[in-house]
Design an enzyme around this catalytic site. Structure first.
Site, PDB file in Angstrom:
ATOM      1  N   ASN A  50     -35.709   9.587  -9.952  1.00  0.00           N
ATOM      2  CA  ASN A  50     -37.041  10.054 -10.321  1.00  0.00           C
ATOM      3  C   ASN A  50     -37.315  11.392  -9.671  1.00  0.00           C
ATOM      4  O   ASN A  50     -37.227  11.529  -8.440  1.00  0.00           O
ATOM      5  CB  ASN A  50     -38.112   9.061  -9.876  1.00  0.00           C
ATOM      6  CG  ASN A  50     -39.505   9.516 -10.302  1.00  0.00           C
ATOM      7  OD1 ASN A  50     -39.811   9.532 -11.490  1.00  0.00           O
ATOM      8  ND2 ASN A  50     -40.323   9.928  -9.350  1.00  0.00           N
ATOM      9  N   GLU A  51     -37.645  12.361 -10.497  1.00  0.00           N
ATOM     10  CA  GLU A  51     -38.064  13.687 -10.055  1.00  0.00           C
ATOM     11  C   GLU A  51     -37.138  14.339  -9.033  1.00  0.00           C
ATOM     12  O   GLU A  51     -37.597  14.853  -7.999  1.00  0.00           O
ATOM     13  CB  GLU A  51     -39.511  13.633  -9.538  1.00  0.00           C
ATOM     14  CG  GLU A  51     -40.489  13.171 -10.596  1.00  0.00           C
ATOM     15  CD  GLU A  51     -41.943  13.530 -10.303  1.00  0.00           C
ATOM     16  OE1 GLU A  51     -42.262  13.766  -9.132  1.00  0.00           O
ATOM     17  OE2 GLU A  51     -42.738  13.578 -11.254  1.00  0.00           O
ATOM     18  N   TYR A  75     -48.249  16.279 -15.582  1.00  0.00           N
ATOM     19  CA  TYR A  75     -49.644  16.076 -15.187  1.00  0.00           C
ATOM     20  C   TYR A  75     -50.524  17.254 -15.589  1.00  0.00           C
ATOM     21  O   TYR A  75     -51.395  17.665 -14.843  1.00  0.00           O
ATOM     22  CB  TYR A  75     -49.706  15.799 -13.679  1.00  0.00           C
ATOM     23  CG  TYR A  75     -49.101  14.445 -13.349  1.00  0.00           C
ATOM     24  CD1 TYR A  75     -49.872  13.288 -13.408  1.00  0.00           C
ATOM     25  CD2 TYR A  75     -47.741  14.314 -13.045  1.00  0.00           C
ATOM     26  CE1 TYR A  75     -49.322  12.043 -13.154  1.00  0.00           C
ATOM     27  CE2 TYR A  75     -47.186  13.074 -12.789  1.00  0.00           C
ATOM     28  CZ  TYR A  75     -47.980  11.948 -12.845  1.00  0.00           C
ATOM     29  OH  TYR A  75     -47.440  10.711 -12.603  1.00  0.00           O
ATOM     30  N   GLU A  95     -44.100   9.758 -17.321  1.00  0.00           N
ATOM     31  CA  GLU A  95     -45.301   9.690 -16.475  1.00  0.00           C
ATOM     32  C   GLU A  95     -46.328  10.666 -17.007  1.00  0.00           C
ATOM     33  O   GLU A  95     -46.006  11.832 -17.245  1.00  0.00           O
ATOM     34  CB  GLU A  95     -45.007  10.075 -15.018  1.00  0.00           C
ATOM     35  CG  GLU A  95     -44.278   9.045 -14.222  1.00  0.00           C
ATOM     36  CD  GLU A  95     -44.128   9.414 -12.742  1.00  0.00           C
ATOM     37  OE1 GLU A  95     -44.945  10.196 -12.210  1.00  0.00           O
ATOM     38  OE2 GLU A  95     -43.175   8.908 -12.131  1.00  0.00           O
ATOM     39  N   ASP A 112     -44.253   8.857  -3.295  1.00  0.00           N
ATOM     40  CA  ASP A 112     -45.692   8.605  -3.285  1.00  0.00           C
ATOM     41  C   ASP A 112     -45.984   7.108  -3.380  1.00  0.00           C
ATOM     42  O   ASP A 112     -46.736   6.667  -4.233  1.00  0.00           O
ATOM     43  CB  ASP A 112     -46.297   9.378  -4.480  1.00  0.00           C
ATOM     44  CG  ASP A 112     -47.800   9.248  -4.576  1.00  0.00           C
ATOM     45  OD1 ASP A 112     -48.454   9.221  -3.528  1.00  0.00           O
ATOM     46  OD2 ASP A 112     -48.312   9.153  -5.713  1.00  0.00           O
ATOM     47  N   LYS A 136     -54.158   6.167 -10.011  1.00  0.00           N
ATOM     48  CA  LYS A 136     -53.886   6.446 -11.425  1.00  0.00           C
ATOM     49  C   LYS A 136     -53.727   5.176 -12.251  1.00  0.00           C
ATOM     50  O   LYS A 136     -53.409   5.227 -13.438  1.00  0.00           O
ATOM     51  CB  LYS A 136     -52.655   7.351 -11.563  1.00  0.00           C
ATOM     52  CG  LYS A 136     -52.882   8.735 -10.972  1.00  0.00           C
ATOM     53  CD  LYS A 136     -51.804   9.726 -11.346  1.00  0.00           C
ATOM     54  CE  LYS A 136     -52.009  11.038 -10.615  1.00  0.00           C
ATOM     55  NZ  LYS A 136     -51.780  10.963  -9.171  1.00  0.00           N
ATOM     56  N   ASN A 162     -41.967  13.714 -16.711  1.00  0.00           N
ATOM     57  CA  ASN A 162     -43.188  13.396 -15.950  1.00  0.00           C
ATOM     58  C   ASN A 162     -44.072  14.640 -15.961  1.00  0.00           C
ATOM     59  O   ASN A 162     -43.640  15.703 -15.504  1.00  0.00           O
ATOM     60  CB  ASN A 162     -42.859  13.077 -14.484  1.00  0.00           C
ATOM     61  CG  ASN A 162     -42.055  11.788 -14.320  1.00  0.00           C
ATOM     62  OD1 ASN A 162     -41.759  11.097 -15.275  1.00  0.00           O
ATOM     63  ND2 ASN A 162     -41.704  11.477 -13.082  1.00  0.00           N
ATOM     64  N   TYR A 215     -52.881  17.668 -12.113  1.00  0.00           N
ATOM     65  CA  TYR A 215     -52.543  18.540 -10.984  1.00  0.00           C
ATOM     66  C   TYR A 215     -52.696  20.014 -11.341  1.00  0.00           C
ATOM     67  O   TYR A 215     -52.846  20.853 -10.462  1.00  0.00           O
ATOM     68  CB  TYR A 215     -51.112  18.268 -10.482  1.00  0.00           C
ATOM     69  CG  TYR A 215     -50.983  16.929  -9.786  1.00  0.00           C
ATOM     70  CD1 TYR A 215     -51.730  16.645  -8.649  1.00  0.00           C
ATOM     71  CD2 TYR A 215     -50.105  15.960 -10.263  1.00  0.00           C
ATOM     72  CE1 TYR A 215     -51.621  15.415  -8.013  1.00  0.00           C
ATOM     73  CE2 TYR A 215     -49.989  14.737  -9.627  1.00  0.00           C
ATOM     74  CZ  TYR A 215     -50.752  14.462  -8.504  1.00  0.00           C
ATOM     75  OH  TYR A 215     -50.650  13.252  -7.878  1.00  0.00           O
TER      76      TYR A 215
HETATM   77  C1  BDP Z   1     -45.005  11.822  -9.676  1.00  0.00           C
HETATM   78  C2  BDP Z   1     -44.180  10.727  -9.053  1.00  0.00           C
HETATM   79  C3  BDP Z   1     -44.965   9.448  -8.794  1.00  0.00           C
HETATM   80  C4  BDP Z   1     -46.310   9.778  -8.229  1.00  0.00           C
HETATM   81  C5  BDP Z   1     -47.060  10.601  -9.246  1.00  0.00           C
HETATM   82  C6  BDP Z   1     -48.460  10.963  -8.785  1.00  0.00           C
HETATM   83  O1  BDP Z   1     -43.040  10.445  -9.827  1.00  0.00           O
HETATM   84  O2  BDP Z   1     -44.221   8.606  -7.947  1.00  0.00           O
HETATM   85  O3  BDP Z   1     -47.028   8.655  -7.824  1.00  0.00           O
HETATM   86  O4  BDP Z   1     -46.370  11.793  -9.469  1.00  0.00           O
HETATM   87  O5  BDP Z   1     -48.621  12.009  -8.169  1.00  0.00           O
HETATM   88  O6  BDP Z   1     -44.668  13.007  -9.061  1.00  0.00           O
HETATM   89  O7  BDP Z   1     -49.384  10.191  -9.010  1.00  0.00           O
END
Ligand code: BDP
Length: 601
Positions: free
Chosen positions: A409-410, A465, A501, A160, A565, A463, A469
């Site tokens: 990452n992820e 959200y 994150e 992303d 973000k 990470n 999300y």
């Molecule tokens: C995570 C990723 C990051 C994205 C973020 C997002 O590690 O690179 O920018 O989500 O969706 O999945 O803002």
């Protein structure tokens, strides 16, 4: 890998500035190693994508050419002459006049090319650098190149952030003696009030090695001899988060009174250790406050810029951040050196972002393919990944600011094949650096129940959200699931856990009295909800908000001129959340919420 420096035995010339520039499609069949037929000039360092108005350049997929003339100083005769590229994203071939002198794959780590024979002292040569931005299933990061109905190439990728490319970091011409120091490794420890410095010097030929440790004022505080050894600094001043202190290891390669080569390697004396569910720096529990960042600014793309470097670190200090992660690739060495000098702690990450086909499936509704398989990410991908780990550790091993390696990452750590893919990488990283803990940032789909690799690592970086999300706009429900989720990780693995994150897209100027996603208040309240949960979890060792600043991404319906973000806008103006983070982090001062101040122990 040594950073090129001007020393008593080495000279250094910077090749930044304006270079002739062309894409492969624009030069057609002409021999582009000859003088480039182009009106375009590109700034170095800068990604080339946003410099020009022509969409064919911004969206170009394939090779581009940079060219300039270079004169090798007359005085360098008898020396080795080298080109050093701090980065070429993602692959490069380098030509002196019409001769291919070297190549490199990997967009965020440096490489050197010996051009002593191709470019003798006193000569002027045409230097052409071909740079390729294509990502495939065997590059790190990965991607897919497809063709449109009318034959234009298009690049898809699973990360992303915009696939900025070109020469985004400095280019150097430098000399070294033929009998030379090739590499220096410094590992430190503390014994009572003394600093222990274990060093290892690699040389091109056998000669005597002399070493001295100089303190920040240039006074000699320890000396020794031999290519490897241990020195002791009496009454050492430690490198501490927020209170940096650097020494120099001055290394000389000698024969009696003749000094063949000399190089000073900066280092700090500090220890890092995982004990139980804590991360200790110099024996003290450390609590991370800060961000996942990006190298990203308008016009320059990923081009390194000292003004933004200084300003970003000023904002980190202003907001009370003590650390950041180099998401999602190794940053310019200038950034790490600055962190070394200013006591900011770094989680240093490889460019292995997007090893996850499940994410794409989840976003597009297309049935996901297995991430790890001979057709998708395979042994060849893993060897590319290995090379990225080697080059990251080779470059950054001596930075005291770096306290942990993040090797991906992820990734699809919840899928079959993840363990087979990651176990050898973990082993390699430990062999290359037995001193620093390892981590990877776990994706939302990887849960404490289905993750297959977390036990291989030292620290859990998560990470999440919840409230962005999922359960968008419903912070109460999000708080419940977030807590369950984090406690699940802590219980299953019994390791220190940090949030690598958490964040909410936010349009500056958007306001609401309700929990309204995209408003500045929602970002503030979303972060506060996360903090309430973190503060209830004893194993928690830190929080890195996603993201420090808004950044550019590929176009798409999930993004409005990039990812929003950021706690700061792309031009570094604070959103409302910046002020509440400042309040929280300034009061924490590197300690876990509720923990006593260091002096109270
Ligand atoms: C995570 C990723 C990051 C994205 C973020 C997002 O590690 O690179 O920018 O989500 O969706 O999945 O803002």
């Amino acid at each position: 890998m040594l950073k090129p420096r001007s020393t008593p035995t080495r000279d250094l010339i910077n090749l930044d500035g304006l270079w002739l520039f062309a894409t492969d499609s624009s030069v057609g069949g002409s021999p582009w190693t000859a003088m480039l037929e182009t009106q375009l000039e590109a700034a170095v360092p800068a990604s080339y994508n946003d410099l020009f108005t022509d969409p064919a350049i911004r969206n170009h997929v394939g090779w581009v050419f940079y060219q300039r003339r270079v004169r090798i100083p007359r005085g360098w005769s008898g020396e080795r002459v080298l080109l050093r590229f701090d980065a070429a994203t993602h692959a490069a071939r380098v030509y002196v006049d019409d001769v291919l002198v070297g190549s490199h794959v990997g967009g965020y780590t440096p490489f050197e090319i010996d051009i002593t024979d191709a470019a003798p002292a006193g000569s002027e040569v045409r230097l052409t650098v071909a740079v390729d931005n294509q990502l495939t299933n065997v590059t790190i990061p990965p991607g897919t190149v497809t063709e449109t109905h009318d034959g234009r190439r298009q690049q898809q990728y699973l990360h992303d952030f915009y696939n900025y490319a070109g020469l985004a970091r400095s280019v150097w011409l430098h000399s070294t003696p033929t009998t030379r120091i090739e590499d220096i490794t410094v590992i430190t420890d503390v014994s009572g009030g003394d600093g222990i410095v274990r060093y290892d010097v690699e040389t091109s030929a056998s000669a005597d090695v002399r070493v001295r440790v100089l303190d920040a004022h240039g006074a000699v505080v320890a000396e020794g001899a031999g290519a490897t050894g241990e020195l002791s600094i009496p009454g050492v001043t430690l490198w501490q988060p927020g209170a940096a202190y650097l020494y120099d290891l001055e290394v000389e390669l000698v024969d009696g009174d003749t000094v063949f080569d000399s190089y000073a390697q900066a280092f700090g004396v500090r220890t890092v250790e995982v004990r139980g569910t804590e991360l200790l720096i110099n024996g003290e529990p450390f609590y991370f406050t800060g961000f996942g960042k990006h190298e990203d600014t308008a016009v320059r793309g990923k081009g390194h810029d000292d003004a933004y470097l200084v300003h970003d670190f000023q904002l980190l200090e202003w907001i009370g951040a003590n650390s950041f992660r180099t998401s999602h690739y190794p940053y310019a060495e200038e950034v790490l050196e600055f962190a070394d000098r200013h006591g900011i702690v770094v989680v240093d990450e490889t460019a292995a972002v997007g090893l996850n086909l499940g994410v794409q499936g989840g976003l597009t509704g297309v049935g996901p393919k297995p991430t790890f398989s001979p057709e998708t990410f395979n042994d060849e991908t893993r060897s590319a990944h290995e090379q990225h780990i080697r080059e990251l550790i080779a470059r950054d091993k001596n930075h005291p600011s770096v306290v942990m390696w993040s090797i991906a990452n992820e990734p699809a750590s919840n899928e079959d094949g993840a363990r087979e893919y990651f176990a050898p990488l973990v082993e390699l990283a430990r062999e290359l650096d037995p001193t620093r803990p390892l981590t990877y940032a776990a994706v939302m789909f990887a849960t404490p129940q289905n993750d297959q690799i977390a036990d291989l690592f030292d620290i859990l970086s998560i990470n999440r959200y919840w409230g962005w999300y999922v359960f968008t706009g419903d912070l109460e429900t999000a708080e419940h699931y977030l807590e369950q989720d984090l406690r699940g990780w802590a219980q299953r693995f019994g390791k220190p856990i940090m949030m690598s994150e958490y964040g909410a897209d936010t349009m500056p100027g958007q306001h609401s009295v309700w929990d309204m996603p995209w408003s500045e208040e929602y970002q503030r309240d979303y972060l506060a909800m996360n903090h309430r949960v973190f503060d209830r979890i004893p194993e928690f060792i830190g929080e890195h908000v996603w993201n420090f600043a808004d950044f550019q991404t590929s176009a798409g319906i999930h993004r409005v001129d990039g990812n929003r973000k950021g706690v700061f806008t792309r031009d570094r103006k604070p959103k409302t959340a910046a002020f509440s983070l400042r309040e929280r982090w300034s009061s924490l001062d590197g300690r876990k919420p509720g923990a006593p101040a260091a002096s109270d122990h």
